[in-house]
Design an enzyme around this catalytic site. Structure first.
Site, PDB file in Angstrom:
ATOM      1  N   CYS A  92       6.231  35.619   7.165  1.00  0.00           N
ATOM      2  CA  CYS A  92       5.844  35.715   5.754  1.00  0.00           C
ATOM      3  C   CYS A  92       5.248  34.421   5.220  1.00  0.00           C
ATOM      4  O   CYS A  92       4.817  34.373   4.064  1.00  0.00           O
ATOM      5  CB  CYS A  92       7.045  36.139   4.909  1.00  0.00           C
ATOM      6  SG  CYS A  92       7.653  37.788   5.325  1.00  0.00           S
ATOM      7  N   HIS A 342       4.366  41.387  -2.544  1.00  0.00           N
ATOM      8  CA  HIS A 342       4.506  40.533  -1.358  1.00  0.00           C
ATOM      9  C   HIS A 342       3.757  41.115  -0.155  1.00  0.00           C
ATOM     10  O   HIS A 342       4.381  41.557   0.814  1.00  0.00           O
ATOM     11  CB  HIS A 342       5.989  40.351  -1.044  1.00  0.00           C
ATOM     12  CG  HIS A 342       6.295  39.438   0.088  1.00  0.00           C
ATOM     13  ND1 HIS A 342       5.484  38.378   0.459  1.00  0.00           N
ATOM     14  CD2 HIS A 342       7.335  39.429   0.974  1.00  0.00           C
ATOM     15  CE1 HIS A 342       6.019  37.752   1.505  1.00  0.00           C
ATOM     16  NE2 HIS A 342       7.136  38.380   1.831  1.00  0.00           N
TER      17      HIS A 342
END
Length: 394
Positions: A92, A342
């Site tokens: 991420c 996200h």
């Protein structure tokens, strides 16, 4: 000491682009990359042929069949033919990993203008595919079945934290409510709804427990989206003033869970210390920060890792209002990952773009009052790959 003093040259953010985040069924990975790259180059005031190098941050990990997106940015213009382009992956934190690689190319003198892109398409994939892909970023759970996915990993962090320091459920609800409220002012945000503290603090049919003690409102959504930034060694006459990279830091932690203190986020703390040291600044010099709140417990721990509070005292930053938009160090004025969304490979670049908009007074309804310095923190895994950038207005 600053980055410019240390390396003898500037790294400037001279142009940027940002897509909406959310379930973008009419967009492809290619269309998102072309959109934000075109906008970034245009806003930098340069021609595509002036780009010397490209870095593309994307996690993917099986969420898309195409696992080789580095040349998609060349679709922007024939003038990008033969420009070197590299995909960068660090879970991420892939977006910030790409950003730092671009900065290092400028510092090494191998490029004068670098295009950095972060992009991800996730919502087309089933929950099982997305869950398995994200769990690929965990040493202990990669390839194993799970009903709670990555939420379960951060739920374990929350349990350890509560066992050590006491209950934080209401504080996590307040963090969620803060970020949803902030997201209302962000035109790019996926979740633009003020849910209120009571809703976020309460388990209900509309806010169920996903993995005890984390509720749905404690979790960032699955998202599509992209962002891009042009990095240059000197001003390029773009649409806004440039923004200076004053310092940056990276730190990785041990992968096996048993080798890490679950609430310390030691490598995250190290990345903050390295970035601030390079910039020659302290936390008190910052006007705001965009941090990696994939789950609300992550934001709470970030207050402690960055040094805003002592370990176990992160709740104080919420209860005393420090991290709100009118506080002494506003956190996630964009709505954060929690409300903005996200799309994992895009997140780090998005955070830099949002911060640059704030520092140039172009953040619209999100705008703070004349901020001068900001921090961006992006994380891969449960505190495994950690990146921090310190940005300042020129």
């Amino acid at each position: 000491m600053s980055l410019k003093n240390q390396f003898g040259k500037d790294v400037l953010l001279t142009g940027w682009g940002h897509s909406k985040f959310g379930k973008l069924t009419d967009e492809t990975l290619e269309s998102l990359i072309v959109q934000v790259a075109t906008d970034a180059i245009s806003s930098a005031g340069i021609e595509p042929g002036q780009i010397d190098e490209i870095y593309v941050g994307q996690f993917n990990s099986g969420m898309m069949p195409l696992a080789f997106p580095s040349s998609l940015a060349l679709q922007v213009s024939p003038d990008l033919a033969n420009v070197p382009s590299t995909r960068v992956e660090n879970a991420c934190a892939s977006g910030s990993a790409a950003f730092q690689q671009g900065a290092k190319s400028l510092l090494a003198g191998t490029a004068r203008s670098v295009l950095v892109i972060g992009a991800e398409k996730m919502t087309h994939a089933g929950a099982d595919v997305v869950g398995a892909a994200l769990l690929g970023a965990d040493y202990d759970m990669a390839g194993k079945p799970s009903t709670t996915g990555f939420t379960g990993l951060f739920a374990e962090v929350a349990k350890h934290y509560e066992k050590r320091y006491g209950p934080v459920s209401d504080v996590l609800g307040t963090i969620a409510a803060k970020n949803h409220r902030n997201g209302m002012d962000n035109p790019y945000a996926q979740l633009r709804k003020d849910l209120g503290e009571e809703f976020c603090q309460t388990v209900s049919d509309k806010n169920p427990v996903v993995a005890d003690p984390l509720r749905r409102t404690d979790c960032s959504p699955v998202s599509d989206g992209a962002a891009a930034v042009v990095l240059s060694v000197s001003p390029t006459g773009g649409a806004t003033d440039p923004v200076r990279l004053a310092g940056f830091g990276q730190a990785n932690d041990f992968f096996p869970t048993e080798r890490r203190d679950p609430t310390a986020f030691a490598a995250t703390r190290a990345s903050w210390q390295r970035a601030l040291a390079m910039a020659g600044l302290g936390l008190e010099d910052l006007d705001f920060a965009e941090v990696h709140d994939c789950f609300t417990i992550a934001e709470l721990l970030m207050y402690e890792a960055m040094g805003l509070t002592e370990p176990g005292q992160g709740s104080r930053a919420v209860k005393e209002g420090w991290v709100f938009k009118d506080g002494k160090l506003p956190i996630n004025v964009s709505g954060g990952l929690k409300a903005k969304g996200h799309p994992v490979g895009a997140t780090g670049v998005s955070q830099h773009v949002i911060a640059a908009m704030q520092l140039t007074g172009t953040a619209g309804a999100m705008q703070l009052a004349a901020p001068r310095r900001a921090a961006v923190q992006n994380m891969g895994g449960v505190g495994i790959a950690n990146y921090v950038s310190i940005l300042e207005a020129v």
